[in-house]
Design a protein around this motif. Sequence first.
Motif, PDB file in Angstrom:
ATOM      1  N   VAL A  54      -9.787  47.088  19.573  1.00 31.25           N
ATOM      2  CA  VAL A  54      -9.778  46.507  20.915  1.00 31.25           C
ATOM      3  C   VAL A  54     -11.180  46.445  21.509  1.00 31.25           C
ATOM      4  CG1 VAL A  54      -8.893  46.799  23.259  1.00 31.25           C
ATOM      5  CG2 VAL A  54      -7.416  47.282  21.309  1.00 31.25           C
ATOM      6  N   GLY A  55     -12.051  47.362  21.126  1.00 26.61           N
ATOM      7  CA  GLY A  55     -13.396  47.419  21.702  1.00 26.61           C
ATOM      8  C   GLY A  55     -14.398  46.470  21.087  1.00 26.61           C
ATOM      9  N   PHE A  56     -13.972  45.665  20.121  1.00 31.08           N
ATOM     10  CA  PHE A  56     -14.927  44.790  19.430  1.00 31.08           C
ATOM     11  C   PHE A  56     -15.648  43.810  20.350  1.00 31.08           C
ATOM     12  CE2 PHE A  56     -15.836  40.833  17.052  1.00 31.08           C
ATOM     13  CZ  PHE A  56     -16.845  41.323  16.236  1.00 31.08           C
ATOM     14  N   PRO A  57     -14.989  43.179  21.347  1.00 29.61           N
ATOM     15  CA  PRO A  57     -15.705  42.228  22.208  1.00 29.61           C
ATOM     16  C   PRO A  57     -16.961  42.809  22.846  1.00 29.61           C
ATOM     17  CG  PRO A  57     -13.362  42.028  22.565  1.00 29.61           C
ATOM     18  CD  PRO A  57     -13.560  43.223  21.671  1.00 29.61           C
ATOM     19  N   ALA A  58     -16.947  44.111  23.148  1.00 37.83           N
ATOM     20  CA  ALA A  58     -18.109  44.730  23.777  1.00 37.83           C
ATOM     21  C   ALA A  58     -19.328  44.715  22.859  1.00 37.83           C
ATOM     22  CB  ALA A  58     -17.779  46.168  24.181  1.00 37.83           C
ATOM     23  N   LEU A  59     -19.098  44.702  21.537  1.00 37.65           N
ATOM     24  CA  LEU A  59     -20.219  44.726  20.605  1.00 37.65           C
ATOM     25  C   LEU A  59     -20.987  43.405  20.599  1.00 37.65           C
ATOM     26  CD1 LEU A  59     -18.753  46.751  17.613  1.00 37.65           C
ATOM     27  CD2 LEU A  59     -20.110  47.530  19.560  1.00 37.65           C
ATOM     28  N   TYR A  60     -20.350  42.326  20.992  1.00 36.14           N
ATOM     29  CA  TYR A  60     -21.084  41.075  21.165  1.00 36.14           C
ATOM     30  C   TYR A  60     -22.078  41.214  22.312  1.00 36.14           C
ATOM     31  CZ  TYR A  60     -18.163  38.317  17.975  1.00 36.14           C
ATOM     32  OH  TYR A  60     -17.542  37.806  16.858  1.00 36.14           O
ATOM     33  N   ALA A  61     -21.650  41.886  23.376  1.00 41.21           N
ATOM     34  CA  ALA A  61     -22.542  42.107  24.513  1.00 41.21           C
ATOM     35  C   ALA A  61     -23.692  43.027  24.112  1.00 41.21           C
ATOM     36  CB  ALA A  61     -21.766  42.699  25.686  1.00 41.21           C
ATOM     37  N   GLY A 251     -24.166  35.046  23.583  1.00 40.86           N
ATOM     38  CA  GLY A 251     -23.621  36.365  23.909  1.00 40.86           C
ATOM     39  C   GLY A 251     -22.458  36.289  24.884  1.00 40.86           C
ATOM     40  N   VAL A 252     -22.622  35.524  25.950  1.00 41.65           N
ATOM     41  CA  VAL A 252     -21.554  35.383  26.948  1.00 41.65           C
ATOM     42  C   VAL A 252     -20.329  34.714  26.333  1.00 41.65           C
ATOM     43  CG1 VAL A 252     -20.887  34.249  29.101  1.00 41.65           C
ATOM     44  CG2 VAL A 252     -23.126  35.361  28.916  1.00 41.65           C
ATOM     45  N   PHE A 253     -20.553  33.657  25.565  1.00 36.96           N
ATOM     46  CA  PHE A 253     -19.437  32.924  24.964  1.00 36.96           C
ATOM     47  C   PHE A 253     -18.635  33.801  24.004  1.00 36.96           C
ATOM     48  CE2 PHE A 253     -17.759  30.374  21.443  1.00 36.96           C
ATOM     49  CZ  PHE A 253     -16.881  29.547  22.139  1.00 36.96           C
ATOM     50  N   TYR A 254     -19.332  34.489  23.089  1.00 33.99           N
ATOM     51  CA  TYR A 254     -18.628  35.330  22.114  1.00 33.99           C
ATOM     52  C   TYR A 254     -17.869  36.458  22.797  1.00 33.99           C
ATOM     53  CZ  TYR A 254     -21.098  33.185  18.151  1.00 33.99           C
ATOM     54  OH  TYR A 254     -21.571  32.321  17.203  1.00 33.99           O
ATOM     55  N   THR A 255     -18.509  37.086  23.775  1.00 33.15           N
ATOM     56  CA  THR A 255     -17.852  38.191  24.479  1.00 33.15           C
ATOM     57  C   THR A 255     -16.598  37.703  25.195  1.00 33.15           C
ATOM     58  OG1 THR A 255     -20.014  39.254  24.827  1.00 33.15           O
ATOM     59  CG2 THR A 255     -18.177  40.026  26.178  1.00 33.15           C
ATOM     60  N   LEU A 256     -16.722  36.581  25.888  1.00 32.21           N
ATOM     61  CA  LEU A 256     -15.580  36.022  26.611  1.00 32.21           C
ATOM     62  C   LEU A 256     -14.467  35.597  25.655  1.00 32.21           C
ATOM     63  CD1 LEU A 256     -14.339  35.012  29.279  1.00 32.21           C
ATOM     64  CD2 LEU A 256     -15.527  32.840  28.904  1.00 32.21           C
ATOM     65  N   ALA A 257     -14.839  34.926  24.554  1.00 35.15           N
ATOM     66  CA  ALA A 257     -13.843  34.443  23.604  1.00 35.15           C
ATOM     67  C   ALA A 257     -13.105  35.601  22.929  1.00 35.15           C
ATOM     68  CB  ALA A 257     -14.506  33.562  22.555  1.00 35.15           C
ATOM     69  N   ALA A 258     -13.850  36.643  22.521  1.00 34.90           N
ATOM     70  CA  ALA A 258     -13.211  37.794  21.871  1.00 34.90           C
ATOM     71  C   ALA A 258     -12.311  38.540  22.856  1.00 34.90           C
ATOM     72  CB  ALA A 258     -14.282  38.732  21.309  1.00 34.90           C
ATOM     73  N   TRP A 259     -12.757  38.652  24.110  1.00 38.41           N
ATOM     74  CA  TRP A 259     -11.907  39.259  25.144  1.00 38.41           C
ATOM     75  C   TRP A 259     -10.615  38.457  25.309  1.00 38.41           C
ATOM     76  CZ3 TRP A 259     -10.314  37.043  29.821  1.00 38.41           C
ATOM     77  CH2 TRP A 259      -9.658  37.900  30.720  1.00 38.41           C
ATOM     78  N   GLY A 260     -10.731  37.130  25.275  1.00 39.47           N
ATOM     79  CA  GLY A 260      -9.553  36.279  25.388  1.00 39.47           C
ATOM     80  C   GLY A 260      -8.576  36.496  24.250  1.00 39.47           C
ATOM     81  N   LEU A 261      -9.090  36.698  23.027  1.00 40.92           N
ATOM     82  CA  LEU A 261      -8.220  36.973  21.882  1.00 40.92           C
ATOM     83  C   LEU A 261      -7.451  38.275  22.077  1.00 40.92           C
ATOM     84  CD1 LEU A 261     -10.177  36.073  18.596  1.00 40.92           C
ATOM     85  CD2 LEU A 261      -8.073  35.030  19.461  1.00 40.92           C
TER      86      LEU A 261
END
Length: 491
Positions: A54-61, A251-261
């Motif tokens: 679940v914490g993976f989106p934060a790693l994009y940031a 960075g913003v796009f990947y973080t947002l997209a992964a959070w959406g998943l």
Amino acid sequence: MTQLEDPVVAASSKRMLRGSLGVTAIVFMVVAAAAPLTVVGGAAPLGILLGNGVGFPALYAVSAVILLLFAVGLAAMTRHVPKPGAFFTYVGYGLGRSSGLAAAWIAMLAYTTIQIAVYGYIGYILGYTADTYLHVNVPWWLYSLVVIGLVGVLGYRHIDLSSKVLAVVLVAEVGIVLVLVAAVVVQGGAQGLSLAPFQPANVVSGSPGVGLMMAIAAFIGFEATAIFRDEARQPHKTIPRATYTAVIGIGVFYTLAAWGLVMAWGPDHVVAEAAKDPGSLILRTMAAYLGTAGEVITNVLLITSMFACVLSFHNVITRYQHSMSNAGVLPERVGSVHHRHLSPHVSSLVQTVTAVLLTIVFAVLQLDPVLAVFTWFSGVATVAIALLMAATSVAVIIYFRRTEKDARLWNTVIAPALGFVGLILSTVLIVANFPVMVGDTDAKGDPAFGPLSWFLLLLVVVFPVIGYVQAWWIRTRRPAAYAKLIDTIAA
């Protein structure tokens, strides 16, 4: 004889690239290399499954912060070093000509391997799609060769054509993902909307090292903004702006997209859904929130996303080879510029032939296009690019401390030093988890370093050695030529 009549000057001018690319065009070029939809559809589900859940989106940031620190020093160099060679030029100015040549060869390894990796993947996807929907069964490598041919045609022509193709594809793939995220937000997700992916306990859960490896790999390509210096409008302003825009935007796009998943399936269920089939998670998510039409559109855009990726990397590699030729370390012919298209057409042909030959070799060896070609060479590219950026950070610090051309402490010392620390720590984590990326295991089936891991990592050692050996040979056999390199890759 006037300067315009001077044959030396005339010959030199014929080898210079020209253009008027703005910030937007360059950003499209390098962000397309990162293949946003391919990352969201392929890397993000694997990061969730094999990384820290679940914490993976934060790693994009986290990755974006590390690379933004690196970009500060990179941008500072572009203002004071008016050369298009990017990494190898900057390393040469900071650490000397020999190190510059070593950096050039490791950059060639990084970009060539990531390009050939995607050629393998796109060949597989095209073959799978044709077999599924048209019942046409053709080997993956034939599709890859067709794509290589199309990329070669676009790469041979003026870069404005490539930038327009990339712009259309990039807008479409980013758009469909943003529509998905909006749908998830409007519908409230599977378990409501939350910031669970950014909670410290979730960020450090599972295997954050594997997750960070996949997150950083997703950014490969943004750093190539400096390659297009000679074709940029007001490069001293355009290149730094394009670099910052690319890093922050990705960075913003990947973080947002992964959070959406994560929100789409819910923090309690997303790992299980990824485990069912990580490759189809994005398609299943699209089907659930946007219906069959969204799923079909996404399938098509996955293919165009990978095409945009290989086209962008083709342009980057050809310009690296062009710069190396002008530096006297590749045959002079490679640095030629087409009289009408104003493109490095010979370099483009060289890169096309290289991709064709490698694809044929992989076909003869009967390598799997995804489990071998894509996975193995993506791993090599990730290690190479991380080390290259770390070396560039050191070169930035040394160059400005020696020349005192820029007194801004944050831009020339602090940010590059922090970026270097982050990149080195990331490299250690990447190497430690390398067997996971390439699928190397011990007798018990657990990830472990074996002949495959060592062979692939050895490439990252051999290529810079080639650069150092070449520098020694030029210095020994052609001292005059070596001395002139100071005008190209070292000061």
